[in-house]
Design a protein around this motif. Structure first.
Motif, PDB file in Angstrom:
ATOM      1  N   LYS A 287       0.845  -1.192   0.000  1.00  0.00           N
ATOM      2  CA  LYS A 287       0.000   0.000   0.000  1.00  0.00           C
ATOM      3  C   LYS A 287       0.881   1.243   0.000  1.00  0.00           C
ATOM      4  N   ASP A 288       0.511   2.220  -0.816  1.00  0.00           N
ATOM      5  CA  ASP A 288       1.247   3.480  -0.852  1.00  0.00           C
ATOM      6  C   ASP A 288       0.763   4.373   0.288  1.00  0.00           C
ATOM      7  N   LEU A 289       1.658   4.728   1.211  1.00  0.00           N
ATOM      8  CA  LEU A 289       1.306   5.563   2.355  1.00  0.00           C
ATOM      9  C   LEU A 289       1.334   7.055   2.034  1.00  0.00           C
ATOM     10  N   GLY A 290       1.721   7.391   0.800  1.00  0.00           N
ATOM     11  CA  GLY A 290       1.755   8.792   0.401  1.00  0.00           C
ATOM     12  C   GLY A 290       3.051   9.469   0.811  1.00  0.00           C
ATOM     13  N   PRO A 291       3.200  10.758   0.472  1.00  0.00           N
ATOM     14  CA  PRO A 291       4.412  11.500   0.832  1.00  0.00           C
ATOM     15  C   PRO A 291       4.648  11.444   2.340  1.00  0.00           C
ATOM     16  N   GLN A 292       5.907  11.284   2.737  1.00  0.00           N
ATOM     17  CA  GLN A 292       6.255  11.125   4.149  1.00  0.00           C
ATOM     18  C   GLN A 292       7.152  12.271   4.633  1.00  0.00           C
ATOM     19  N   ILE A 293       7.167  12.446   5.944  1.00  0.00           N
ATOM     20  CA  ILE A 293       8.040  13.419   6.597  1.00  0.00           C
ATOM     21  C   ILE A 293       8.533  12.786   7.892  1.00  0.00           C
ATOM     22  N   SER A 294       9.744  13.079   8.285  1.00  0.00           N
ATOM     23  CA  SER A 294      10.300  12.429   9.470  1.00  0.00           C
ATOM     24  C   SER A 294       9.586  12.903  10.731  1.00  0.00           C
ATOM     25  N   TRP A 295       9.455  11.986  11.690  1.00  0.00           N
ATOM     26  CA  TRP A 295       8.835  12.329  12.971  1.00  0.00           C
ATOM     27  C   TRP A 295       9.601  13.452  13.651  1.00  0.00           C
ATOM     28  N   ARG A 296      10.931  13.402  13.569  1.00  0.00           N
ATOM     29  CA  ARG A 296      11.742  14.419  14.228  1.00  0.00           C
ATOM     30  C   ARG A 296      11.434  15.805  13.663  1.00  0.00           C
ATOM     31  N   THR A 297      11.302  15.886  12.339  1.00  0.00           N
ATOM     32  CA  THR A 297      10.992  17.173  11.711  1.00  0.00           C
ATOM     33  C   THR A 297       9.618  17.671  12.135  1.00  0.00           C
ATOM     34  N   VAL A 298       8.648  16.762  12.207  1.00  0.00           N
ATOM     35  CA  VAL A 298       7.302  17.146  12.626  1.00  0.00           C
ATOM     36  C   VAL A 298       7.325  17.707  14.044  1.00  0.00           C
ATOM     37  N   PHE A 299       8.040  17.039  14.946  1.00  0.00           N
ATOM     38  CA  PHE A 299       8.116  17.519  16.324  1.00  0.00           C
ATOM     39  C   PHE A 299       8.754  18.907  16.391  1.00  0.00           C
ATOM     40  N   LEU A 300       9.816  19.107  15.627  1.00  0.00           N
ATOM     41  CA  LEU A 300      10.485  20.408  15.636  1.00  0.00           C
ATOM     42  C   LEU A 300       9.541  21.508  15.145  1.00  0.00           C
ATOM     43  N   ILE A 301       8.746  21.206  14.113  1.00  0.00           N
ATOM     44  CA  ILE A 301       7.795  22.187  13.577  1.00  0.00           C
ATOM     45  C   ILE A 301       6.681  22.454  14.587  1.00  0.00           C
ATOM     46  N   GLU A 302       6.197  21.402  15.250  1.00  0.00           N
ATOM     47  CA  GLU A 302       5.129  21.561  16.233  1.00  0.00           C
ATOM     48  C   GLU A 302       5.533  22.533  17.346  1.00  0.00           C
TER      49      GLU A 302
END
Length: 310
Positions: free
Chosen positions: A82-97
């Protein structure tokens, strides 16, 4: 070699219209090798976008699973991707949050005329809360960079907007707008606990203590997961004797104390309720996971997040 037929889960993405395909992996190979073979045929199908499962079960197979453990026939098998779609690292998401409140709070604190149309003579409470909130999110950024180890490398890219909204809006925009407004200025709260140095020092001391306990819990969890692995162990140490997720417990106590410092400002209560509910859901999920994974070895007396209660 093992021949693995890869079927698409539903309609395949445009860059993988050649599915289904058959890939060959070594007898001692793993699911990670299967993903690499799929990407060799479809270069845009990055490993982080692929979710592999057996046809009879939609549950994702972890990358470390050996191919020989997947199929009854040692020479061939079938999987679904299954294609999960475009991804982003968890670490980057936390930094942005966490950067949202760090940018938003100084605007409201230092430029009240811009935000409220008038200057605000800050009360001691407003100054304490500003320092504590900024300290909290600086800590979270540093933990993200140097402490946390993630079981999953990436998440769907669009989750960054949903996840950031919680922090940017609730603990960023709404909390700052509410706490630094003229209603809580020094003249407005004169003679109240919000200008009482003993009360504020005790509250600030509690917040710092809870933050350090939260950090300690994160360090314990880090020690259980060697770098580059998804390994888990049973956590022990301060707080873990009572609950599975003392990090969430201590964070809840820290934000409860900040809310008390503000005299129960509406925005602080809203963020506390939403954040606690979310952490309680995460805690229950982790608690059940621990009990399932470790069985009778897991301490029976532990609750998920609140000692003796939940």
């Amino acid at each position: 070699m093992v021949s693995v037929t890869i079927n698409p889960a539903g309609r395949p993405p445009a860059f993988a219209r050649g599915l289904p395909v058959t890939v060959d992996v070594p007898d001692n190979g793993t699911v990670a090798d299967i993903k690499a073979a799929i990407r060799a045929k479809f270069p845009q199908f990055h490993l982080s976008r692929q979710k592999l499962s057996v046809p009879s079960d939609k549950k994702a197979i972890v990358d470390e699973t050996r191919v020989q453990d997947l199929f009854a026939d040692a020479s061939a098998g079938e999987l679904v991707v299954k294609d999960l779609g475009p991804q982003i690292s968890w670490r980057t998401v936390f930094l942005i949050e966490y950067v949202g409140p760090l940018l938003i709070h100084p605007v409201f604190y230092y430029y009240p005329r811009l935000c409220y149309g008038q200057d605000v003579q800050h009360s001691s409470m407003q100054t304490y809360v500003f320092a504590l909130v900024m300290g909290h999110f600086v800590k979270r950024e540093l933990e993200t960079m140097f402490v946390h180890r993630f079981s999953h490398a990436t998440m769907p890219f669009f989750n960054v907007f949903k996840n950031s909204g919680h922090y940017h809006i609730l603990s960023g925009l709404l909390l700052a707008l509410d706490v630094y407004r003229p209603k809580y200025s020094a003249p407005a709260v004169a003679g109240t606990l919000m200008e009482n140095s003993t009360f504020l020092n005790v509250c600030a001391g509690l917040v710092v203590a809870f933050e350090l306990c939260n950090l300690n819990a994160h360090m314990v969890l880090r020690s259980l997961r060697p770098a580059g692995t998804t390994k888990r162990g049973i956590p022990y140490g301060f707080g873990f004797g009572l609950v599975s997720c003392p990090n969430y417990l201590f964070e809840t106590l820290a934000w409860t104390t900040i809310s008390v410092m503000t005299g129960g400002s509406p925005a602080s209560i809203l963020f506390l309720v939403v954040a606690t509910a979310q952490m309680a859901a995460w805690a229950m999920k982790k608690h059940k996971m621990y009990k399932k994974e470790f069985g009778k070895s897991y301490p029976r007396g532990r609750k998920a997040m609140f000692p003796f209660i939940f």
